[in-house]
Design an enzyme around this catalytic site. Structure first.
Site, PDB file in Angstrom:
ATOM      1  N   LYS A  16     -13.795   4.854   0.018  1.00  0.00           N
ATOM      2  CA  LYS A  16     -14.438   4.359  -1.197  1.00  0.00           C
ATOM      3  C   LYS A  16     -14.795   5.509  -2.133  1.00  0.00           C
ATOM      4  O   LYS A  16     -14.600   5.423  -3.355  1.00  0.00           O
ATOM      5  CB  LYS A  16     -15.710   3.583  -0.842  1.00  0.00           C
ATOM      6  CG  LYS A  16     -15.486   2.189  -0.306  1.00  0.00           C
ATOM      7  CD  LYS A  16     -16.817   1.473  -0.136  1.00  0.00           C
ATOM      8  CE  LYS A  16     -16.630   0.057   0.385  1.00  0.00           C
ATOM      9  NZ  LYS A  16     -17.913  -0.660   0.510  1.00  0.00           N
ATOM     10  N   ASP A  43     -20.564  -3.502  -3.091  1.00  0.00           N
ATOM     11  CA  ASP A  43     -20.390  -4.260  -1.858  1.00  0.00           C
ATOM     12  C   ASP A  43     -19.160  -5.118  -2.073  1.00  0.00           C
ATOM     13  O   ASP A  43     -19.010  -5.762  -3.114  1.00  0.00           O
ATOM     14  CB  ASP A  43     -21.608  -5.119  -1.533  1.00  0.00           C
ATOM     15  CG  ASP A  43     -21.582  -5.550  -0.067  1.00  0.00           C
ATOM     16  OD1 ASP A  43     -21.312  -4.707   0.808  1.00  0.00           O
ATOM     17  OD2 ASP A  43     -21.819  -6.738   0.219  1.00  0.00           O
ATOM     18  N   PHE A  55      -7.479   1.604   3.092  1.00  0.00           N
ATOM     19  CA  PHE A  55      -8.368   1.507   4.243  1.00  0.00           C
ATOM     20  C   PHE A  55      -8.786   0.054   4.395  1.00  0.00           C
ATOM     21  O   PHE A  55      -8.385  -0.808   3.619  1.00  0.00           O
ATOM     22  CB  PHE A  55      -9.603   2.411   4.060  1.00  0.00           C
ATOM     23  CG  PHE A  55     -10.449   2.067   2.858  1.00  0.00           C
ATOM     24  CD1 PHE A  55     -11.581   1.271   2.985  1.00  0.00           C
ATOM     25  CD2 PHE A  55     -10.122   2.533   1.590  1.00  0.00           C
ATOM     26  CE1 PHE A  55     -12.359   0.946   1.879  1.00  0.00           C
ATOM     27  CE2 PHE A  55     -10.895   2.219   0.478  1.00  0.00           C
ATOM     28  CZ  PHE A  55     -12.019   1.425   0.625  1.00  0.00           C
ATOM     29  N   GLY A  56      -9.586  -0.239   5.402  1.00  0.00           N
ATOM     30  CA  GLY A  56     -10.065  -1.598   5.598  1.00  0.00           C
ATOM     31  C   GLY A  56      -8.940  -2.577   5.871  1.00  0.00           C
ATOM     32  O   GLY A  56      -8.077  -2.347   6.724  1.00  0.00           O
ATOM     33  N   ASP A 111      -6.566  -3.381   3.814  1.00  0.00           N
ATOM     34  CA  ASP A 111      -5.419  -3.128   2.937  1.00  0.00           C
ATOM     35  C   ASP A 111      -4.056  -3.388   3.604  1.00  0.00           C
ATOM     36  O   ASP A 111      -3.155  -3.930   2.961  1.00  0.00           O
ATOM     37  CB  ASP A 111      -5.457  -1.697   2.407  1.00  0.00           C
ATOM     38  CG  ASP A 111      -6.508  -1.502   1.321  1.00  0.00           C
ATOM     39  OD1 ASP A 111      -7.161  -2.494   0.936  1.00  0.00           O
ATOM     40  OD2 ASP A 111      -6.684  -0.360   0.870  1.00  0.00           O
ATOM     41  N   LYS A 120      -2.770   0.723  -7.117  1.00  0.00           N
ATOM     42  CA  LYS A 120      -3.838  -0.031  -6.468  1.00  0.00           C
ATOM     43  C   LYS A 120      -5.096  -0.069  -7.336  1.00  0.00           C
ATOM     44  O   LYS A 120      -5.725  -1.115  -7.496  1.00  0.00           O
ATOM     45  CB  LYS A 120      -4.155   0.576  -5.103  1.00  0.00           C
ATOM     46  CG  LYS A 120      -5.258  -0.174  -4.361  1.00  0.00           C
ATOM     47  CD  LYS A 120      -5.646   0.518  -3.068  1.00  0.00           C
ATOM     48  CE  LYS A 120      -6.832  -0.183  -2.442  1.00  0.00           C
ATOM     49  NZ  LYS A 120      -7.344   0.529  -1.252  1.00  0.00           N
ATOM     50  N   ARG A 125     -11.968  -3.509  -6.694  1.00  0.00           N
ATOM     51  CA  ARG A 125     -12.886  -2.408  -6.981  1.00  0.00           C
ATOM     52  C   ARG A 125     -12.587  -1.812  -8.346  1.00  0.00           C
ATOM     53  O   ARG A 125     -13.493  -1.480  -9.107  1.00  0.00           O
ATOM     54  CB  ARG A 125     -12.777  -1.354  -5.871  1.00  0.00           C
ATOM     55  CG  ARG A 125     -13.963  -0.421  -5.814  1.00  0.00           C
ATOM     56  CD  ARG A 125     -13.967   0.394  -4.515  1.00  0.00           C
ATOM     57  NE  ARG A 125     -14.285  -0.470  -3.375  1.00  0.00           N
ATOM     58  CZ  ARG A 125     -13.425  -0.815  -2.420  1.00  0.00           C
ATOM     59  NH1 ARG A 125     -12.180  -0.369  -2.463  1.00  0.00           N
ATOM     60  NH2 ARG A 125     -13.795  -1.592  -1.434  1.00  0.00           N
TER      61      ARG A 125
END
Length: 208
Positions: free
Chosen positions: A13, A72, A155-156, A158, A178, A184
């Site tokens: 992030k 968040d 990440f996460g 994705d 992205k 985001r």
């Protein structure tokens, strides 16, 4: 005066948000929570993305005396009633990792056909000053959950988030692509629409 704190220890992030902020706000210095070891874990007790973003941003702004930006975000899957939602980062329970979360998600969707694997990433980004000024941005990114991870970027979730317009997962996209499409990135651009006025208030507050 040109320093802000991103209220996260998540290196992914920090990297993404710092790059996007730098494009929009010249000469800004972006720090993360790792630069402030005195700040311990901030419990995310909210039941919405906005509540959690506010909890983190306000706590960090007050602890550092600087403008703090918190986001968040999470993945909401239609077939799972919007889960994992605000629990995305800890979906697989104690000791959750990106890999464990993805495995649990795919297990939960086992046998669910493509037509019913719709989902979206949601993000609320909130900037706060130590004195209580706030600015909020929101973004959503529509997609579909794949059957298996694909791609090594991001990440996460994705690797299992498929963008049907581009025909690739978020983990297969170049960072610039992205950032242009992501929840985001959309939330940040929404936030930045009100940034000049917010930043002016923040500067006046910090000068006192």
């Amino acid at each position: 005066m040109n320093t802000i704190v991103l209220a996260t220890n998540n290196a992914g992030k920090i990297r993404e948000l710092a790059a996007m902020l730098a494009e929009q706000v010249p000469d800004i210095r972006v720090l993360g929570l790792s630069d402030f070891p005195m700040i311990k874990d901030i419990p995310e007790t909210g039941v919405t993305f906005e509540e959690n973003a506010r909890i983190k941003a306000v706590a960090v702004a007050q602890a550092t005396g600087l403008v703090a930006v918190a986001d968040d975000s999470g993945l909401a899957v239609d077939a799972l009633g919007g889960a994992p939602g605000v629990y995305s980062a800890r979906y697989s329970g104690e000791g959750a990792t990106d890999e464990k979360n993805v495995v649990k998600l795919l297990d939960a969707l086992a046998g669910v056909p493509d037509a019913e694997r719709g989902c979206h990433f949601a993000c609320v980004m909130l900037a706060a000053t130590p004195g209580g000024e706030e600015l909020i941005g929101r973004g959503a990114w529509q997609g579909r959950v794949t059957w298996a991870p694909s791609g090594s970027g991001g990440f996460g979730y994705d690797p299992v988030f498929f963008d049907e317009t581009l025909g690739v997962t978020a983990a297969q996209m170049e960072a610039q692509v992205k950032n242009a499409r992501s929840h985001r990135g959309l939330a940040l651009r929404d936030l930045l629409r009100g940034w000049p006025e917010f930043w002016k208030k923040a500067q006046l507050e910090l000068e006192k």
